[in-house]
Design a protein around this motif. Structure first.
Motif, PDB file in Angstrom:
ATOM      1  N   TYR A   1       0.966  -1.171  -0.292  1.00 30.35           N
ATOM      2  CA  TYR A   1      -0.215   0.026   0.296  1.00 30.35           C
ATOM      3  C   TYR A   1       0.469   1.102   0.266  1.00 30.35           C
ATOM      4  O   TYR A   1       1.967   1.620   0.989  1.00 30.35           O
TER       5      TYR A   1
ATOM      6  N   PHE B   1     -18.609 -10.926   3.080  1.00 30.66           N
ATOM      7  CA  PHE B   1     -18.074 -10.164   3.960  1.00 30.66           C
ATOM      8  C   PHE B   1     -18.964 -10.355   5.914  1.00 30.66           C
ATOM      9  O   PHE B   1     -19.526 -10.680   6.537  1.00 30.66           O
ATOM     10  N   GLN B   2     -17.844  -9.724   6.256  1.00 25.41           N
ATOM     11  CA  GLN B   2     -17.552  -9.386   7.637  1.00 25.41           C
ATOM     12  C   GLN B   2     -18.320  -9.044   8.274  1.00 25.41           C
ATOM     13  O   GLN B   2     -19.426  -9.846   9.606  1.00 25.41           O
ATOM     14  N   ARG B   3     -19.009  -7.931   7.716  1.00 23.23           N
ATOM     15  CA  ARG B   3     -20.764  -7.324   8.524  1.00 23.23           C
ATOM     16  C   ARG B   3     -21.099  -7.537   6.819  1.00 23.23           C
ATOM     17  O   ARG B   3     -20.872  -6.726   5.610  1.00 23.23           O
TER      18      ARG B   3
ATOM     19  N   ASP C   1     -14.928 -13.389   4.396  1.00 17.06           N
ATOM     20  CA  ASP C   1     -14.256 -12.859   5.492  1.00 17.06           C
ATOM     21  C   ASP C   1     -15.010 -12.949   6.410  1.00 17.06           C
ATOM     22  O   ASP C   1     -15.421 -12.266   7.316  1.00 17.06           O
TER      23      ASP C   1
ATOM     24  N   HIS D   1     -23.962  -6.620   3.679  1.00 21.19           N
ATOM     25  CA  HIS D   1     -23.956  -5.414   3.439  1.00 21.19           C
ATOM     26  C   HIS D   1     -24.955  -5.719   2.640  1.00 21.19           C
ATOM     27  O   HIS D   1     -24.694  -7.123   1.279  1.00 21.19           O
TER      28      HIS D   1
ATOM     29  N   ARG E   1     -16.171 -11.966 -12.058  1.00 24.84           N
ATOM     30  CA  ARG E   1     -16.206 -12.361 -10.371  1.00 24.84           C
ATOM     31  C   ARG E   1     -17.830 -12.386 -10.516  1.00 24.84           C
ATOM     32  O   ARG E   1     -18.212 -13.521  -9.663  1.00 24.84           O
TER      33      ARG E   1
ATOM     34  N   LEU F   1     -10.295  -7.770  -6.664  1.00 19.48           N
ATOM     35  CA  LEU F   1     -10.820  -6.679  -6.519  1.00 19.48           C
ATOM     36  C   LEU F   1      -9.124  -5.695  -6.069  1.00 19.48           C
ATOM     37  O   LEU F   1      -9.489  -4.295  -6.312  1.00 19.48           O
ATOM     38  N   LEU F   2      -8.269  -5.780  -5.878  1.00 23.05           N
ATOM     39  CA  LEU F   2      -7.023  -5.126  -6.089  1.00 23.05           C
ATOM     40  C   LEU F   2      -6.140  -6.701  -7.162  1.00 23.05           C
ATOM     41  O   LEU F   2      -6.309  -7.448  -7.258  1.00 23.05           O
TER      42      LEU F   2
ATOM     43  N   HIS G   1      -8.920  -9.801  -0.854  1.00 24.44           N
ATOM     44  CA  HIS G   1      -9.782  -9.413  -2.078  1.00 24.44           C
ATOM     45  C   HIS G   1      -8.418  -9.711  -3.065  1.00 24.44           C
ATOM     46  O   HIS G   1      -9.080  -8.992  -4.742  1.00 24.44           O
TER      47      HIS G   1
ATOM     48  N   ILE H   1     -18.910 -13.371  -2.444  1.00 21.33           N
ATOM     49  CA  ILE H   1     -18.331 -13.354  -1.051  1.00 21.33           C
ATOM     50  C   ILE H   1     -19.388 -13.095  -0.154  1.00 21.33           C
ATOM     51  O   ILE H   1     -19.870 -11.717  -0.238  1.00 21.33           O
TER      52      ILE H   1
ATOM     53  N   THR I   1      -7.033  -9.704   4.556  1.00 21.13           N
ATOM     54  CA  THR I   1      -8.116  -9.042   3.470  1.00 21.13           C
ATOM     55  C   THR I   1      -8.028  -7.945   2.099  1.00 21.13           C
ATOM     56  O   THR I   1      -8.013  -8.978   1.404  1.00 21.13           O
TER      57      THR I   1
END
Lengths: 207, 404
Positions: A11, A85-87, A159, A89, A77, A50-51, A45, A83, A41
């Protein structure tokens, strides 16, 4: 078949990650375990496209995804990856069923029977026409699993699906994910720091 | 499910957040559309009543007043002129045809006009029931008057002196209704018409009653008779330049050209209309800003769900389209409701005008300028959604999802 080799990511040239190679034959599930801040994460990704990795290769079902353009990745994808997710969406303006219909629309599929059978399988058929913010935490988690698998992906990425759950629910969710993966012929890769999950997976990689 | 449906669901999921920008847009579009409609309707109505009248001759005074009183029947006359002088003008070789007008009385606020039978033809009005007048004191009643006051053939109308309802009543002979007119969508609808002789006669007897002591000669002498105004059509349109000036310079009569006076009136109106429409355009611009801020905020609020939509495999373009649709749906809705607003406005103004001026302005056709307003609304929708759409296009989904 899922294969990564020499994956690296940074990053802004400040935080550097190097990931161990992954090798899964078809039908195999994997647990990736590691503490916070170690790049879990980021790895997820990268696998989801996504990355883009700095170097190394990611081969998913015969496609080298690090070579795909952003547009090709979108297409890859929607056809191959779900996917969790942890929380959870959702699109908040839509009901559970409409969220699933939107996912199908994006993947250019339309199959209400599949939506019904998935919701039934996850035991949330009665919530189909509820807005997602009216669901309980557990129902949200199951609805987000439904969203991940509605387009029959070959790979389900999860995740931290258990981080905020007690032991009972932790077991439930992992069982649910594995059951759905087997039932719909997908491979499951779970990324977590939660060591309770370890005992449910034959194969695991530590970061 | 598709992107368009998703946009609609998104708008109605949080209706309050878009209400202000929508309300402003409706107001702005509504005001402009209302002004356009009223302008066009009044102009149509004015032009419709001008047909066949090239010049009006009356007593000296304000030319606009002369036109308003004798063409539109909404102002007081400038005074009376002598019949002899008027007839001299009507015999001029440049005059194609002329119609005498005499005022003096009203019935419940509706003007009784003494005139010639040509007056009915001028407005292409047709007799619905009954016949034209044969003798003095017989009247034909315009459509709006007989409809509103429920007047039938054979009714007797006791008129009041003057043009207002508060005038003094004539105790003498009442007018007798012999004909009813069909609607003609012109001023004749709100008039009661009769022969010139009726008006002369009623005022003669009236004068007798009041002035019986005086030794007053009431011969029906041509020189003594007066009329209020005369409508004139020329043989050739060229005469419109020269003839009115001749009359104004060489006689003690006044000649006014309706088309000229009306365009002067509209220039005066125009200033007010322009000011008001600038205000409305400012409201539209403010609504655009409000819409932009709205979209921008909702984009930040919804960044997780937009990231989710991307991870489901939606392209950047589909996501941007969702934002643009949301904006366009709102502005198009604003346009439609704005137009609806203006139509209610027209109905309201029309009911006001009908009461005070006996004018009726109902029309629901869409003006060309209103298509421009549609273009404006769509452009605002596009411009306001541009930056949010670009931001969504460039969104870094990985970063948003890692931030949770």
């Amino acid at each position: 078949m899922i294969k990564t080799k020499g994956l690296k990511f940074n990053y802004d040239n400040q935080v550097f990650f190097e990931f161990p190679d992954i090798n899964l034959i078809s039908g195999e599930n994997l647990l990736i375990i590691g503490s916070s801040g170690i790049g879990k994460t980021t790895l997820l990704h990268l696998l989801a496209g996504l990355l883009k990795s700095e170097s190394g290769s990611i081969e998913l079902f015969g496609n080298e995804i690090s070579l795909l353009s952003s547009h090709q990745l979108d297409r890859f994808r929607k056809n191959n990856i779900g996917i969790v997710f942890q929380r959870p969406h959702f699109v908040n303006s839509l009901t559970v069923k409409e969220n699933l219909q939107l996912a199908q629309y994006i993947a250019k599929k339309k199959d209400n029977n599949r939506i019904e059978s998935i919701l039934k399988n996850l035991n949330i058929s009665d919530k189909a026409n509820k807005k997602t913010n009216q669901l309980s935490q557990g129902e949200k988690q199951r609805a987000s699993i439904a969203l991940a698998i509605v387009n029959s992906p070959k790979l389900i990425l999860a995740d931290e699906p258990t981080s905020s759950l007690d032991d009972n629910n932790c077991t439930n969710v992992i069982n649910l994910l594995q059951k759905q993966a087997t039932e719909f012929g997908a491979q499951l890769v779970v990324i977590t720091h939660d060591s309770r999950v370890k005992k449910y997976f034959k194969k695991s990689v530590e970061l | 499910m598709n992107i368009f449906k998703l946009s609609i669901k998104n708008i109605f999921n949080k209706p309050l957040s878009s209400t202000i920008s929508l309300a402003l847009l409706i107001l702005g579009i509504g005001i402009i559309s209302l002004l356009l409609q009223l302008n066009s309707l009044i102009k149509d109505q004015m032009d419709n009543n001008l047909k066949g009248i090239d010049m009006v001759v009356g007593a000296k005074g304000s030319p606009l007043q002369l036109i308003l009183s004798s063409v539109y029947h909404i102002d007081s006359p400038t005074g009376n002129i002598s019949l002899g002088e008027a007839e001299k003008i009507s015999k001029n070789r440049m005059v194609g045809s002329s119609i005498k007008l005499l005022y003096g009385d009203n019935y419940k606020g509706y003007r009784i006009v003494g005139t010639e039978k040509k007056f009915i033809e001028l407005y292409k009005a047709k007799i619905k029931e009954g016949k034209e007048w044969d003798s003095s004191y017989e009247v034909i009643v315009g459509y709006k008057v007989h409809k509103k006051l429920n007047i039938n053939i054979g009714d007797e109308l006791v008129s009041l002196h003057g043009l207002r309802e508060t005038g003094e009543s004539h105790d003498g002979e009442p007018f007798k209704v012999v004909g009813l007119l069909e609607p003609s969508n012109s001023v004749i609808d709100q008039l009661i018409i009769t022969s010139p002789e009726s008006v002369w006669d009623i005022h003669d007897t009236h004068d007798h009653n009041e002035d019986h002591d005086e030794d007053h000669d009431h011969d029906h002498d041509e020189d003594d008779k007066e009329i209020t105004a005369m409508l004139i059509k020329f043989k050739s349109p060229m005469n419109i330049i020269q003839f009115p000036r001749q009359i104004n310079e060489n006689t003690n009569l006044q000649a006014a050209v309706p088309s000229y006076e009306i365009s002067r009136l509209f220039k005066l109106f125009g200033f007010g209309i322009e000011t008001l429409s600038y205000l409305a355009y400012i409201i539209i611009i403010v609504s655009g800003f409000s819409l932009f801020i709205n979209l921008f905020n909702s984009m930040n609020e919804r960044k997780y769900e937009m990231a989710l939509i991307r991870t489901l495999g939606a392209s950047r373009f589909q996501l941007s389209r969702m934002i643009i649709f949301e904006s366009l749906i709102l502005t198009t809705l604003g346009f439609i409701l704005g137009l609806l607003f203006s139509r209610f406005g027209v109905m309201f103004v029309s009911s006001l005008m009908e009461e005070s001026l006996n004018y009726n302005l109902n029309s629901f056709k869409i003006l060309i300028e209103e298509y421009w307003l549609l273009g404006l609304s769509v452009s605002i929708g596009l411009i306001c959604s541009l930056i949010p759409a670009i931001r969504v296009y460039q969104m870094n989904i990985s970063k948003i999802l890692a931030d949770e």
